[in-house]
Design a protein around this motif. Structure first.
Motif, PDB file in Angstrom:
ATOM      1  N   GLU A  21       1.069  -1.288   0.098  1.00 20.00           N
ATOM      2  CA  GLU A  21       0.005  -0.124  -0.022  1.00 20.00           C
ATOM      3  C   GLU A  21       0.819   1.136  -0.130  1.00 20.00           C
ATOM      4  N   LYS A  22       0.439   2.091  -0.792  1.00 15.34           N
ATOM      5  CA  LYS A  22       1.520   3.477  -1.193  1.00 15.34           C
ATOM      6  C   LYS A  22       1.068   4.318   0.232  1.00 15.34           C
ATOM      7  N   ILE A  23       2.196   5.070   0.589  1.00 13.60           N
ATOM      8  CA  ILE A  23       1.858   5.994   1.740  1.00 13.60           C
ATOM      9  C   ILE A  23       2.445   7.110   1.355  1.00 13.60           C
ATOM     10  N   ASP A  24       1.806   8.352   1.377  1.00 12.13           N
ATOM     11  CA  ASP A  24       2.247   9.665   1.284  1.00 12.13           C
ATOM     12  C   ASP A  24       2.403  10.275   2.540  1.00 12.13           C
ATOM     13  N   ILE A  25       3.293  10.680   3.060  1.00 14.42           N
ATOM     14  CA  ILE A  25       3.701  11.319   4.135  1.00 14.42           C
ATOM     15  C   ILE A  25       3.819  12.846   3.994  1.00 14.42           C
ATOM     16  N   ILE A  26       2.932  13.663   4.592  1.00 11.38           N
ATOM     17  CA  ILE A  26       2.611  14.940   4.238  1.00 11.38           C
ATOM     18  C   ILE A  26       3.009  15.955   5.484  1.00 11.38           C
ATOM     19  N   PRO A  27       3.765  17.012   5.383  1.00 11.00           N
ATOM     20  CA  PRO A  27       3.826  17.855   6.454  1.00 11.00           C
ATOM     21  C   PRO A  27       2.839  18.756   6.770  1.00 11.00           C
ATOM     22  N   TRP A  28       2.192  18.556   7.973  1.00 16.06           N
ATOM     23  CA  TRP A  28       1.056  19.436   8.444  1.00 16.06           C
ATOM     24  C   TRP A  28       1.358  20.870   8.552  1.00 16.06           C
ATOM     25  N   ASP A  29       0.485  21.628   8.143  1.00 14.56           N
ATOM     26  CA  ASP A  29       0.557  23.370   8.412  1.00 14.56           C
ATOM     27  C   ASP A  29      -0.735  23.624   8.709  1.00 14.56           C
ATOM     28  N   GLU A  30      -0.670  24.717   9.880  1.00 11.35           N
ATOM     29  CA  GLU A  30      -1.991  25.282  10.228  1.00 11.35           C
ATOM     30  C   GLU A  30      -2.430  26.183   9.131  1.00 11.35           C
ATOM     31  N   ASP A  31      -1.641  26.649   8.061  1.00 11.27           N
ATOM     32  CA  ASP A  31      -2.031  27.547   7.077  1.00 11.27           C
ATOM     33  C   ASP A  31      -2.636  26.498   5.806  1.00 11.27           C
ATOM     34  N   PRO A  32      -3.717  26.645   5.549  1.00  9.63           N
ATOM     35  CA  PRO A  32      -4.706  25.856   4.617  1.00  9.63           C
ATOM     36  C   PRO A  32      -3.911  25.613   3.410  1.00  9.63           C
ATOM     37  N   LYS A  60       2.836  19.070  -8.285  1.00  3.94           N
ATOM     38  CA  LYS A  60       3.026  20.386  -8.090  1.00  3.94           C
ATOM     39  C   LYS A  60       1.970  21.266  -8.037  1.00  3.94           C
ATOM     40  N   VAL A  61       1.793  22.279  -7.392  1.00 10.91           N
ATOM     41  CA  VAL A  61       0.690  23.245  -7.378  1.00 10.91           C
ATOM     42  C   VAL A  61       1.119  24.852  -7.653  1.00 10.91           C
ATOM     43  N   VAL A  62       0.274  25.433  -8.602  1.00  9.53           N
ATOM     44  CA  VAL A  62       0.665  26.805  -8.855  1.00  9.53           C
ATOM     45  C   VAL A  62       0.019  27.480  -8.057  1.00  9.53           C
ATOM     46  N   LYS A  63      -1.405  27.430  -7.618  1.00  8.03           N
ATOM     47  CA  LYS A  63      -1.990  28.454  -6.916  1.00  8.03           C
ATOM     48  C   LYS A  63      -3.108  27.722  -6.151  1.00  8.03           C
ATOM     49  N   VAL A  64      -3.375  28.185  -4.833  1.00 10.87           N
ATOM     50  CA  VAL A  64      -4.514  27.591  -3.998  1.00 10.87           C
ATOM     51  C   VAL A  64      -5.354  29.009  -3.427  1.00 10.87           C
ATOM     52  N   ILE A  65      -6.687  28.811  -3.762  1.00 12.63           N
ATOM     53  CA  ILE A  65      -7.313  29.924  -3.226  1.00 12.63           C
ATOM     54  C   ILE A  65      -8.464  29.300  -2.223  1.00 12.63           C
ATOM     55  N   VAL A  66      -8.231  29.635  -0.892  1.00 11.57           N
ATOM     56  CA  VAL A  66      -9.326  28.881   0.135  1.00 11.57           C
ATOM     57  C   VAL A  66     -10.266  29.752   0.670  1.00 11.57           C
ATOM     58  N   ASN A  67     -11.522  29.258   0.583  1.00 12.79           N
ATOM     59  CA  ASN A  67     -12.669  29.856   1.063  1.00 12.79           C
ATOM     60  C   ASN A  67     -12.745  29.037   2.631  1.00 12.79           C
ATOM     61  N   GLU A  68     -12.374  29.584   3.537  1.00 14.23           N
ATOM     62  CA  GLU A  68     -12.393  28.993   4.962  1.00 14.23           C
ATOM     63  C   GLU A  68     -13.874  28.735   5.203  1.00 14.23           C
ATOM     64  N   GLN A  69     -14.764  29.959   4.871  1.00 13.09           N
ATOM     65  CA  GLN A  69     -16.304  29.760   5.651  1.00 13.09           C
ATOM     66  C   GLN A  69     -16.991  28.169   5.201  1.00 13.09           C
TER      67      GLN A  69
END
Length: 370
Positions: free
Chosen positions: A268-279, A291-300
């Motif tokens: 089973e493949k396992i991706d280990i991700i660093p957690w960050d409080e910044d969504p 890879k990610v170019v841009k992330v726009i978050v709507n926290e509501q």
């Protein structure tokens, strides 16, 4: 019964931890029933066993009355005083009525009671031993398959791996050893029952606790797990010590630590991700390996719009949407992914959203400076 029987009870008390007094009291109760069944008496009877010699006696309990209407339950004051002059009206007296050959019946009943109590005590010991394993990982040996369930021996008891707790496509061969997550331990009329799982996300957490000292000691915390058993798992980790790399700790030198867990999970493949409080950072990392170019978050409404390079779109979404699905479950955000070309053609991210994201970023940078 005799003194040897009492000695045997003393030995059982010492070895099995079953109180001799409880055994004797239980035997006495069972003998009352046996006496009524075998001799058809309607009297109020009780059975007493001498705690030192093992002698058994049956007594009829009668009330001292002035006029006797039921000889089974009462005795006249005159007859009572013949037994003991101190008796008076209203007293309850015991008159021995031990039947002939009652010793044989008593011995049989005593044996049944002792055997039953020993079984109950052993079941209790096993239950107490395995209830401490609940919500933990334990190694078992596959015994056999019963319908859709797999029976796994855990040492002193067999556990049940139900069909819904089995990894799709995983095969289970007799005498094979592997680790399972203990879902529940409960008592039943036939003894303790243990239910285990190979699909539960907590299995991943417990395996990392076993293989990674930093996780076991609490230096590295597992913040979240999203899993599709047998295929892929994403795990978010965070270090409480700036000098400790949470991802590196879990991966191990040349991937040694995570490889042990992957092998236990049969590839089973396992991706280990660093957690960050910044969504924004967390969602970007959760979509790894893309890879990610841009992330726009709507926290509501807990949603996010993500833009990735054109050639990374299929990687970000994953086969049948698995990568995006696991990332959404891990972060708790509903994630919508577009390629750069798609984003431009559809006005996926508005100018207001882009400006809002920049202002938020600048504000955060200012806070960090102070």
């Amino acid at each position: 019964m005799n003194a040897e029987f009492i000695e045997a009870l003393n030995q059982i008390e010492k070895e099995k931890g079953i109180s001799k007094d409880i055994l004797i009291e239980t035997i006495e109760v069972s003998l009352v029933t046996a006496c009524k069944n075998n001799f058809g008496t309607a009297q109020n009877i009780k059975v007493e066993i001498d705690r030192d010699r093992g002698d058994v006696a049956v007594y009829a309990e009668k009330e001292v009355v002035e006029d006797v209407e039921d000889k089974q339950l009462t005795i006249s004051l005159e007859d009572a005083k013949k037994i003991n002059p101190t008796y008076k009206l209203g007293d309850m007296i015991n008159i021995e009525i031990t039947p002939k050959n009652f010793g044989r019946i008593a011995a049989q009943k005593a044996k049944q009671v002792v055997v039953q109590k020993i079984r109950e005590a052993e079941r209790e010991v096993i239950f107490n031993q395995y209830i401490t394993k609940e919500k933990d990982v334990i190694t078992g040996i596959i015994q056999r398959q019963v319908r859709d369930n797999v029976i796994i021996n855990l040492g002193k008891i067999d556990a049940i791996l139900a069909d819904k707790e089995q990894v799709p496509g995983e095969r289970y061969y007799p005498n094979e050893r592997f680790k399972v997550y203990v879902l529940e331990v409960k008592e039943s009329t036939k003894g303790p029952k243990v239910y285990v799982s190979r699909t539960h996300p907590e299995l991943i957490k417990r395996l990392f606790e076993q293989e990674v000292p930093e996780v076991h000691d609490g230096v590295v915390e597992i913040k979240g797990i999203s899993r599709e058993a047998g295929s892929r798992t994403k795990i978010a980790v965070y270090s409480t010590n700036r000098d400790v790399d949470p991802v590196g700790s879990c991966v191990g030198h040349n991937g040694a630590r995570v490889s042990i867990i992957v092998n236990e999970l049969r590839g089973e493949k396992i991706d280990i991700i660093p957690w960050d409080e910044d969504p924004v950072k967390f969602i970007s990392a959760a979509l790894s390996p893309s890879k990610v170019v841009k992330v726009i978050v709507n926290e509501q409404d807990k949603s996010a719009k993500v833009v990735v390079p054109d050639y990374q779109l299929s990687l970000a979404i994953g086969k049948e949407g698995q990568n995006a699905r696991l990332a959404a479950k891990l972060t708790g955000y509903r994630i919508d992914i577009k390629s750069e070309t798609q984003a431009k053609q559809t006005n996926f991210i508005t100018e207001e959203e882009t400006l809002g994201a920049l202002l938020s970023r600048n504000s955060l940078d200012e806070e960090e400076l102070y």
